[in-house]
Motif scaffolding. Sequence first.
Motif: not given
Lengths: 553, 162, 240
Positions: B145-162
């Motif tokens: 995302a950063l390399l393409t100039g976007k804000a990083p957003t994570l899909p459900y399976l990748l956004c984990k607090y643990e």
Amino acid sequence: MHPVEVIEMVSFYAFFDQTPRGRNRIRLSKTPISMMNGAREVAEAFGQSLGIAMGETSLDGMFTLEWTNDIGMADQEPAALVNGMILTSLTPLDVPGIIAALRHEEDGLGLSSYPPTAAQALKLPKSNVRPSLIQAGPLLTRPVVRARGLKAALAMTPEKVIEEITSSKLRGRGGAGFPTGMKWRLTRKSAGKEHYILCNADEGEPGTFKDRMLLAEFPDLVFDGLTIAGYALGSQHGILYLRGEYAYLWETLQETLRTRRSLGLLGANICGRQGFDFDIRIQLGAGAYICGEESSLIESLEGKRGSPRDRPPFPTERGYLQQPTAIDNVETLICAARILEKGVAWFTSYGTKESAGTKLISVSGDCARPGVYEVPFGVTVSELLDLVGGADAIYVQVSGPSGHSVAPKDFGRSIAYEDLSTGGSTMVFGPQRDVLDVAMQFAEFFVEESCGWCTPCRVGTTLLKQGMEKVLAGRATLSDLSEMEALGQTVVRMSRCGLGQSAPNPILTTMRNFPELYEARLAAVPFTPLVTLHDALREAVAVQGREPLSEET
Amino acid sequence: MSLLDIDERILELVDLVDLDVSPFDDKKAFDRQVDVGFVEGGCSNEYNVKELREFRKHCRILISVGACAINGGVPAMRNTIGLRECLEAVYLNGPSLEGAGMIPNDEDLPLLLDRVYPSHEIVKIDYFLPGCPPSGDAMWEGLKALLTGKAPTLPYLLCKYE
Amino acid sequence: MVAASFKFNIDGIEVEATEGQSVIEACDEAGIYIPRLCHHPELPPSGNCRVCTCKINGRHSAACVTPAAHGMVIENDTPQLTSDRRAVIEMLFVEGNHPCPYCVASGDCELQALGYRLGMVAPTQPYQWPERKIDATHPDIYLDHDRCILCSRCIRASRMEDGKTVFGFEGRGIAMRLNVDAQGGLGETQMAAIDKAASVCPVACIVIKRHNYQVPNGSRRFDKTPIGSDIEAKRTRRQS
């Protein structure tokens, strides 16, 4: 009953304890008005003389000294509640005499019965509540003849009484403004084993004291109103929920009730009206602002924590003990009594189109003549300020912390349901006062009075207070302000009852009306940390006895 | 270090970015402005604060990576105890101590903060990549995302607090 | 007697409900998920968390305690409500102590799952770091107050389902805590591991001892699918 239920209830109320506290309980009022009139100095005098800090109990177990939120004396503060008795207009010089009197145990002050008696109070210096009514209007013009309105009502059918109240356009005087006639009609037509009429005398909004004045100076009018309501909605039971802070009125109110019973104004077949049996009892609160919210009041009356209920069902269908219940403010009941006595046309000849009649305003703060004023609805803030001798005000808080922070640009606005709706609290602040400091005190007030039931209010009030602390420290950034505003709006939208829904008001309305004061305190940087490095290192410096390595703090 | 979890994708990455200050090379301090900084770990002492501020000063975009940076993580267990009590429990009153202990106080040791702070309470943080640690895929997603100039957003399976 | 049925509208979708159902119950049945935390389908609703707040006929009300009524117009899935709900979840995260990496409930935690579902990457309100206790006095259950979100599920379950009144609140406002019916802790109460109250905790406050980590991280309830997917699946099934 389980112990956990007892603790659940006891731990909710400020006037109940789980561990023994001092035999004499000194509670100093900490409204902003009390503070600006010297409460801090009085607190210091008490502290020095007793050798304890606020919140502490003396070693001999004789005294506990603490702050309390409003005690309904804003026109004569600093005031204190001592063993349930009221002391007013305190100065540090009064402290030795008060302590000496309390130490004089044979007078029985320390072990006073509760509620206290007037005879007990006489032994305490400064135990004199000044009559608060400064200006009476049509509602409170004397003489007041007991039971006139009641007798007029009893000459009609209950339905006709409700019709009269409805056409008078009387609305609830607590501030919410629900049409009283409609409330009575809904309660009357709800089916139930019993119907109840409750008088809400839990006036806890800081800065208001008009109900205290009414109960002290016009108790018969209050009970006339309550009895009329009982007749109108087919109830046999009236209950006056009296805030614990007003326990000093207990004795005289009970005396009034006894007189009324002896005159046939309470009891069976009231005033000879066959089949109308009605009596009134008084129940004391125990120090919880939220209990002024009607469903919390009902919970409290039932002996529980004063957490609000979800509505529906509304109290008019299922209220006290799950029976149809109408809850009316003290002033509303007095209006009802007078409407029956003097007629609908008399009442509607005062006020505005949407706000009929007059309103009792409790005025305190930086003005020459604090006290209760009866004014017609529609009066503007500046007219009111002229009346009370507060023309140089820079800020007026209308309707208490949950109400509106009004800036001079809006002093042309009027007191009415359709404009500045108010329960009556009006705090006046002069040019020497710091508006944001007052807003901060209100934010703290809501932290202390949030019941805790729902997340947005329980947590949000604390987060808002912390945000405000950053503002006052001159460390808040522009983005902190916009975040605080967003948080405040979330708390307004998501909270369960009126307390949470209005808790952000002191911050949101001062942001709107005094933006320049916030701007003046902004940190002119894009970001400041939550805590300064200096503060975060203070404990380590104390523990380790050396200074930080980096110079920059 | 979870950057290494992106495995062979690191080859793709090195073609696209220059690594400046990192644990992979020996460069300890910034000498120029960079585009993106990743910080891991919370701030528990004055050095951490200093270093984090250096990062903020030199990175156009600063990203808080992993649970410790986001909420203090395991070190923040002391936050509910208080610094003095914690030091005394460890160095003076600990059950395994023989004889009188002492709280280390060498002047080269940075002073501890009263609690462990997440990075966003010390400096402005632009984005967060949660996880303990964030998975290689989450890191890669953020980087892409950063390399393409976007804000990083994570899909459900990748956004984990643990 | 069959309860009367009627219709209301949520986010433009017609939902059929029967007399006596709450908004959340009717929506659950219709396969429309309203985010919620303190609500439990087998317990009477209490309206503590406010996550299920919707805009019902123009007013903000909690869907769990609002009776469904004919012709209601409800907004549920809107950017504003999602943002408000996320803020409430954040408040709970910073109010207690919620270290997901070493929490036994991670992956199975409804608070965490709502954080994921509502798009919370990290709580940014200031952490409060309250000092709270662990109560390990019970042989089969421990109580980790750090995790408690004051949802009242255990209180309700113990009173209504178990008939025991093991739990209650203590204090008010930000100082409010979960309390148990004995000074010596949970071990001195009537609590048993088979009680309803032991199984309704949405977080890891009430934890049954020796039964943890049987399902590995990665295979837990909310590891692969967002909370509420089961409810939404009903609607998808019906449509297909």
